[in-house]
Design a protein around this motif. Structure first.
Motif, PDB file in Angstrom:
ATOM      1  N   PRO A   1     -21.096   3.635  -0.371  1.00  0.00           N
ATOM      2  CA  PRO A   1     -21.365   2.191  -0.502  1.00  0.00           C
ATOM      3  C   PRO A   1     -20.173   1.398  -1.029  1.00  0.00           C
ATOM      4  CG  PRO A   1     -23.203   3.466  -1.352  1.00  0.00           C
ATOM      5  CD  PRO A   1     -22.089   4.441  -1.076  1.00  0.00           C
ATOM      6  N   SER A   2     -19.300   2.048  -1.786  1.00  0.00           N
ATOM      7  CA  SER A   2     -18.129   1.364  -2.350  1.00  0.00           C
ATOM      8  C   SER A   2     -17.114   0.982  -1.278  1.00  0.00           C
ATOM      9  CB  SER A   2     -17.441   2.270  -3.373  1.00  0.00           C
ATOM     10  OG  SER A   2     -16.886   3.410  -2.705  1.00  0.00           O
ATOM     11  N   GLY A   3     -17.212   1.619  -0.109  1.00  0.00           N
ATOM     12  CA  GLY A   3     -16.223   1.389   0.941  1.00  0.00           C
ATOM     13  C   GLY A   3     -15.032   2.328   0.840  1.00  0.00           C
ATOM     14  N   GLU A   4     -14.977   3.141  -0.207  1.00  0.00           N
ATOM     15  CA  GLU A   4     -13.896   4.103  -0.418  1.00  0.00           C
ATOM     16  C   GLU A   4     -14.026   5.251   0.579  1.00  0.00           C
ATOM     17  OE1 GLU A   4     -10.737   5.869  -1.290  1.00  0.00           O
ATOM     18  OE2 GLU A   4     -11.178   4.183  -2.615  1.00  0.00           O
ATOM     19  N   LEU A   5     -12.953   5.560   1.276  1.00  0.00           N
ATOM     20  CA  LEU A   5     -13.006   6.599   2.310  1.00  0.00           C
ATOM     21  C   LEU A   5     -12.501   7.957   1.853  1.00  0.00           C
ATOM     22  CD1 LEU A   5     -11.958   4.643   5.519  1.00  0.00           C
ATOM     23  CD2 LEU A   5     -14.209   5.547   4.927  1.00  0.00           C
ATOM     24  N   ARG A   6     -11.879   8.048   0.702  1.00  0.00           N
ATOM     25  CA  ARG A   6     -11.384   9.344   0.243  1.00  0.00           C
ATOM     26  C   ARG A   6     -12.545  10.286  -0.084  1.00  0.00           C
ATOM     27  NH1 ARG A   6      -7.327   7.487  -4.305  1.00  0.00           N
ATOM     28  NH2 ARG A   6      -9.052   6.069  -4.520  1.00  0.00           N
ATOM     29  N   THR A   7     -12.342  11.575   0.209  1.00  0.00           N
ATOM     30  CA  THR A   7     -13.359  12.562  -0.131  1.00  0.00           C
ATOM     31  C   THR A   7     -13.266  12.903  -1.614  1.00  0.00           C
ATOM     32  OG1 THR A   7     -11.886  14.375   0.485  1.00  0.00           O
ATOM     33  CG2 THR A   7     -13.410  13.601   2.169  1.00  0.00           C
TER      34      THR A   7
ATOM     35  N   LEU B   1     -31.440  13.298  14.522  1.00  0.00           N
ATOM     36  CA  LEU B   1     -30.784  12.894  13.289  1.00  0.00           C
ATOM     37  C   LEU B   1     -31.814  13.069  12.182  1.00  0.00           C
ATOM     38  CD1 LEU B   1     -28.355  11.442  11.824  1.00  0.00           C
ATOM     39  CD2 LEU B   1     -29.585   9.321  12.259  1.00  0.00           C
ATOM     40  N   SER B   2     -31.445  13.760  11.126  1.00  0.00           N
ATOM     41  CA  SER B   2     -32.390  13.995  10.031  1.00  0.00           C
ATOM     42  C   SER B   2     -31.808  13.469   8.725  1.00  0.00           C
ATOM     43  CB  SER B   2     -32.676  15.495   9.904  1.00  0.00           C
ATOM     44  OG  SER B   2     -33.604  15.734   8.864  1.00  0.00           O
ATOM     45  N   TRP B   3     -32.590  12.636   8.049  1.00  0.00           N
ATOM     46  CA  TRP B   3     -32.197  12.106   6.745  1.00  0.00           C
ATOM     47  C   TRP B   3     -32.491  13.171   5.697  1.00  0.00           C
ATOM     48  CZ3 TRP B   3     -29.301   8.077   7.296  1.00  0.00           C
ATOM     49  CH2 TRP B   3     -29.489   7.252   8.395  1.00  0.00           C
ATOM     50  N   ILE B   4     -31.482  13.584   4.971  1.00  0.00           N
ATOM     51  CA  ILE B   4     -31.619  14.658   3.986  1.00  0.00           C
ATOM     52  C   ILE B   4     -31.899  14.102   2.595  1.00  0.00           C
ATOM     53  CG2 ILE B   4     -30.451  16.616   2.889  1.00  0.00           C
ATOM     54  CD1 ILE B   4     -31.259  17.030   5.881  1.00  0.00           C
ATOM     55  N   SER B   5     -31.178  13.057   2.205  1.00  0.00           N
ATOM     56  CA  SER B   5     -31.405  12.497   0.871  1.00  0.00           C
ATOM     57  C   SER B   5     -30.943  11.052   0.784  1.00  0.00           C
ATOM     58  CB  SER B   5     -30.678  13.334  -0.194  1.00  0.00           C
ATOM     59  OG  SER B   5     -29.285  13.280  -0.018  1.00  0.00           O
ATOM     60  N   THR B   6     -31.526  10.355  -0.185  1.00  0.00           N
ATOM     61  CA  THR B   6     -31.140   8.993  -0.523  1.00  0.00           C
ATOM     62  C   THR B   6     -30.909   8.952  -2.019  1.00  0.00           C
ATOM     63  OG1 THR B   6     -32.482   8.084   1.269  1.00  0.00           O
ATOM     64  CG2 THR B   6     -31.846   6.571  -0.483  1.00  0.00           C
ATOM     65  N   GLY B   7     -29.786   8.390  -2.413  1.00  0.00           N
ATOM     66  CA  GLY B   7     -29.452   8.348  -3.830  1.00  0.00           C
ATOM     67  C   GLY B   7     -29.254   6.938  -4.333  1.00  0.00           C
ATOM     68  N   GLY B   8     -28.299   6.802  -5.218  1.00  0.00           N
ATOM     69  CA  GLY B   8     -27.986   5.506  -5.802  1.00  0.00           C
ATOM     70  C   GLY B   8     -26.685   4.964  -5.248  1.00  0.00           C
ATOM     71  N   VAL B   9     -26.017   4.137  -6.033  1.00  0.00           N
ATOM     72  CA  VAL B   9     -24.794   3.501  -5.552  1.00  0.00           C
ATOM     73  C   VAL B   9     -23.588   4.429  -5.596  1.00  0.00           C
ATOM     74  CG1 VAL B   9     -25.543   1.165  -6.118  1.00  0.00           C
ATOM     75  CG2 VAL B   9     -24.288   2.493  -7.817  1.00  0.00           C
ATOM     76  N   SER B  10     -23.671   5.527  -6.368  1.00  0.00           N
ATOM     77  CA  SER B  10     -22.490   6.374  -6.499  1.00  0.00           C
ATOM     78  C   SER B  10     -22.722   7.840  -6.142  1.00  0.00           C
ATOM     79  CB  SER B  10     -21.949   6.284  -7.930  1.00  0.00           C
ATOM     80  OG  SER B  10     -22.922   6.774  -8.835  1.00  0.00           O
ATOM     81  N   GLY B  11     -23.863   8.177  -5.561  1.00  0.00           N
ATOM     82  CA  GLY B  11     -24.064   9.562  -5.174  1.00  0.00           C
ATOM     83  C   GLY B  11     -25.481   9.847  -4.724  1.00  0.00           C
TER      84      GLY B  11
END
Length: 149
Positions: free
Chosen positions: A101-107, A64-74
């Protein structure tokens, strides 16, 4: 050593694992991915992260490779990093993962765009993109299961 040799970077490529193939987890579908990855995922409800699950030809987890970490919305996803780790680990297929993080599942359109971009690039490298899963702390959304891949 010549002056030219002193001014050039050495590039090394290395991948090693300590898990015997007989002990590697086999992926059998989107639920098995979620069950495997969710306990390993930090901050599901705090900040967005993107990762790639690397698989062997027999769908066993190579890493498993972590590619990026962002903020709360992207988060910013660099496809080159995904291909680099995929080639380094000799992965036959990959599964893209990120959390909302919002819990929203829509793409989102950005989710669909990066999936297409990585899938197109992976095709040139003979690597299959099997899945893109959006995780939340309670459940997941599978782009493959929903016909979006």
């Amino acid at each position: 050593m010549t002056l030219f040799q002193q001014n050039i970077a050495e590039v090394t490529i290395k991948y090693s694992h300590k898990i015997k193939p007989s002990d590697q987890v086999r992926i059998t579908g989107s639920k098995s991915v979620y069950d495997f990855v969710c306990p390993l995922w930090p901050d599901l409800e705090y900040r967005e992260r993107f990762a790639v699950l690397l698989l062997s030809r027999s769908l066993k987890v190579l890493g498993l490779s972590w590619i990026s970490t962002g903020g709360v919305s992207g988060t910013v996803v660099d496809a080159k990093l995904i291909f680099q780790v995929s080639l380094k680990s000799n992965a036959s297929s990959i599964i893209l993962l990120h959390n909302h993080p919002s819990g929203e599942l829509r793409t989102s359109e950005a989710d669909r765009r990066i999936t297409r971009k990585i899938k197109d690039g992976a095709k040139l490298l003979d690597i299959d993109v099997l899945e893109h899963i959006i995780l939340t702390s309670e459940t997941y959304y599978s782009m493959a299961d929903e016909g979006e891949l």
